[in-house]
Motif scaffolding. Structure first.
Motif, PDB file in Angstrom:
ATOM      1  N   LEU A 239       0.833  -1.212   0.000  1.00 19.17           N
ATOM      2  CA  LEU A 239       0.000   0.000   0.000  1.00 19.17           C
ATOM      3  C   LEU A 239       0.864   1.256   0.000  1.00 19.17           C
ATOM      4  N   HIS A 240       1.932   1.210   0.784  1.00 17.65           N
ATOM      5  CA  HIS A 240       2.845   2.354   0.877  1.00 17.65           C
ATOM      6  C   HIS A 240       3.459   2.636  -0.498  1.00 17.65           C
ATOM      7  N   THR A 241       3.872   1.583  -1.170  1.00 22.53           N
ATOM      8  CA  THR A 241       4.500   1.742  -2.484  1.00 22.53           C
ATOM      9  C   THR A 241       3.488   2.303  -3.490  1.00 22.53           C
ATOM     10  N   TRP A 242       2.297   1.714  -3.500  1.00 20.04           N
ATOM     11  CA  TRP A 242       1.253   2.190  -4.425  1.00 20.04           C
ATOM     12  C   TRP A 242       0.944   3.663  -4.152  1.00 20.04           C
ATOM     13  N   THR A 243       0.845   4.015  -2.854  1.00 18.83           N
ATOM     14  CA  THR A 243       0.467   5.380  -2.465  1.00 18.83           C
ATOM     15  C   THR A 243       1.531   6.386  -2.888  1.00 18.83           C
ATOM     16  N   LYS A 244       2.795   6.064  -2.650  1.00 21.60           N
ATOM     17  CA  LYS A 244       3.800   7.092  -2.968  1.00 21.60           C
ATOM     18  C   LYS A 244       3.934   7.295  -4.466  1.00 21.60           C
ATOM     19  N   HIS A 245       3.718   6.234  -5.234  1.00 20.53           N
ATOM     20  CA  HIS A 245       3.728   6.397  -6.695  1.00 20.53           C
ATOM     21  C   HIS A 245       2.512   7.210  -7.147  1.00 20.53           C
TER      22      HIS A 245
END
Ligand code: X8Z
Ligand code: ZN
Length: 599
Positions: A239-245
């Protein structure tokens, strides 16, 4: 926040005598029963007096209301913390094998209550109550400023949830942190006073006192929270990766390692709402009367077979923000109060018509319906509490989840019948806005920081550095101005309400989040026979009966036994992990080729 108080006097006293005659079949039980009759009566009466005063001080911050609340707090401590009460409770508990379970629970509660203001050291107690009152006054009466104007917390939240301009977002985030320096000296003093109160009664520190209410040690509580995070970490990293992208694209920025705090729609990055275009419900609330929000929340519970809220709820509550131009300052954080441990139930909110307040109103009424369910003669005032605090938080969390499900929102006409969101978007929003980042904030940053400060006596010169280290490590978030930019003068932890007025409590929200999926899984699969990700509780008397039975026992049962009896399982993340399993797979595909996480 949960404010629990007492209930009406005469009704309980008669019922208590009747119950007492059953329990008092030996001289020791008779002695315990007479003692508990006295303690319950005094506890209830003073709880009510103090809460009436606290209510005024929280809804209209004035020196007169502060003084009244401090005086009432002292009266409460003079009784609850009285050495004679402590001595008799300990004496009786020394013969616990001869007492009833209900008596043991009440006596243990007496001792926990006494530790909040142990009158073996009256000066310490007076100092603590004075410092608590002063801290609440600074917190509740704080005036935020933005661009030279007075603003409310809701105004800052609106910017963080709507603005696409990073400069504007950063200004709002920074304005929201202005409370920290104002609250820092009081918090430093309170850390010592709270710890000293707990130590006076033999606890290692104030954190240990609070977790004792769960029958746990500090180490056990920290370990439990680490276990939650271990189970959910793979999902959080995705989720963190998806969010920052997603956010880097939205703001036209390079993809960061950790997410700058002002990119996220919440002052503490605790909930990541508004990121999923297809699942942003705010448009469907716009233009509605804010009064409709709380009425609709009440309908949810009534639909499950719960009674209407007492009429006085509507006349005595304080549900909306202070009007522009109104001089009155009030606490801006939502809470629910059981003012007389009877039927005087009130909520303090600042409801506006949006998705966040819709969820919050359902949460607060969860407390109200818990109060109503255990307000009955079989539950003595001392035990008019949740099975544990997380149960109290978990009811509203559960109903927040249920009231946000698409079939329910359509049935209520909040979403149009033709609304067809894709299922992954809904699940993604559920995870981001209500559950997964929240767990890393609650189990991670909040719980660890307070354990460091209270149990670990962390020197005050390291408070802010430690705060941001936890935010960086657990949440993968950093200050807008970069790592190490928030010096000790800020005290950013103190910008969070609970750090000031509900200390060493926040793990209760983490446990409540885990519990909500356990309760929901049971209701969806075993009672409604619907998929947990898409179900509608509306009108289900059976779901209501499941909840009502669990709530009606208040603090009279062991929470572990109650949970096992209600759901057939122990506390754990199984239901939560299963609920989001389809999302994990989707995220892994979306994030293919991206660096996962921030280490
Ligand atoms: O404080 C609350 C409720 C009142 S008990 C609005 N909550 C926590 C928070 O806002 O930080 C609900 C979930 C987390
Ligand atoms: Zn709550």
């Amino acid at each position: 926040m949960l404010r629990h108080i007492a209930r009406r006097f005469g009704v309980w006293t008669l019922a208590g005598l009747a119950a007492g005659s059953l329990a008092a079949d030996t001289p020791l039980r008779d002695r315990a029963e007479r003692f508990l009759g006295l303690v319950n009566a005094g506890y209830q009466a003073l709880y009510r007096v103090e809460n009436e005063a606290l209510w005024k001080a929280s809804t209209d911050v004035t020196p007169v209301h502060d003084a009244a609340s401090e005086t009432a707090g002292r009266a409460r401590a003079a009784f609850n913390g009285n050495p004679a009460i402590v001595r008799e409770a300990r004496d009786l508990l020394a013969h616990r094998a001869e007492l009833t379970d209900l008596q043991i629970r009440q006596l243990e509660r007496c001792l926990l209550n006494a530790a909040e203001g142990p009158m073996t050291n009256p000066k310490l107690v007076a100092d603590r109550i004075g410092a608590e009152t002063a801290q609440a006054s600074v917190l509740n009466g704080f005036q935020f400023h933005l661009g030279g104007s007075n603003v409310l917390a809701n105004d800052l939240d609106r910017i963080l949830s709507k603005s696409a301009g990073l400069a504007e977002r950063r200004a709002a985030w920074e304005a929201s942190k202005a409370t920290g320096p104002a609250l820092r000296p009081g918090l430093e003093r309170l850390r010592g006073l709270r710890n000293d109160c707990a130590r006076e009664m033999g606890y290692h520190d104030y954190f240990a006192l609070q977790v004792a209410g769960y029958g746990m040690t500090t180490e056990e509580m920290v370990k439990l929270n680490e276990e939650f995070m271990r189970a959910l970490r793979p999902l959080y990293l995705q989720l963190h990766t998806w969010t920052k992208h997603t956010l880097a694209k939205k703001y036209g920025q390079p993809v960061p390692n950790r997410i700058p705090a002002h990119w996220i729609n919440n002052r503490w990055s605790q909930e990541w709402g508004g990121l999923v275009a297809g699942a942003n419900l705010d448009a469907h609330f716009e233009g509605r009367d804010p009064g409709w929000i709380t009425r609709t929340a009440e309908e949810f519970y009534v639909g499950l077979g719960f009674p209407r809220l007492p009429e006085s709820f509507w006349t005595k509550s304080d549900l909306f923000p202070a009007k522009p131009g109104e001089a009155r300052l009030k606490n801006s954080h939502a809470s629910c109060w059981h003012v007389d441990l009877e039927d005087d139930i009130r909520s303090l909110m600042s409801v506006e018509s949006n998705a966040r307040w819709f969820t919050t109103a359902h949460h607060e009424l969860g407390h109200a319906y818990y109060f109503m369910s255990y307000t009955r003669p079989e539950v003595p005032p001392l035990l008019r509490i949740g099975a544990n605090p997380a149960f109290h938080e978990g009811v509203g969390e559960l109903v927040g989840l249920a009231s946000g499900q698409i079939p329910y929102l359509k049935a209520k006409g909040i979403l149009p019948r033709e609304y067809q969101p894709d299922e992954v978007s809904v699940l993604l929003n559920d995870a981001l806005a209500h559950s997964i980042p929240f767990l890393f904030w609650a189990s991670g940053t909040m719980t660890h920081w307070e354990a460091d400060v209270y149990a670990g006596d962390l020197p005050k010169t390291e408070w802010n550095r430690r705060w941001w280290r936890h935010v960086a490590d657990f949440q993968g978030v950093e200050p807008p101005s970069g790592p190490d930019s928030r010096g000790e003068e800020w005290c950013d932890a103190a910008t969070k309400t609970h750090i000031n007025d509900n200390p060493c409590y926040y793990y209760s929200y983490a446990i409540a989040t885990v519990l909500k999926f356990q309760f929901h899984d049971h209701i969806a699969r075993k009672i409604l026979h619907q998929p947990p990700q898409r179900c509608n509780y509306e009108g289900s008397r059976e779901a209501g009966e499941f909840l009502r039975r669990m709530l009606a026992t208040g603090g009279t049962r062991d929470w572990r036994a109650l949970l096992r009896e209600a759901t057939g399982e122990d506390l754990g993340t199984r239901a939560m992990v299963e609920y989001f399993a389809p999302l994990q797979q989707w995220l892994e595909k979306e994030n293919a080729g991206r660096k996962i996480g921030w280490e």
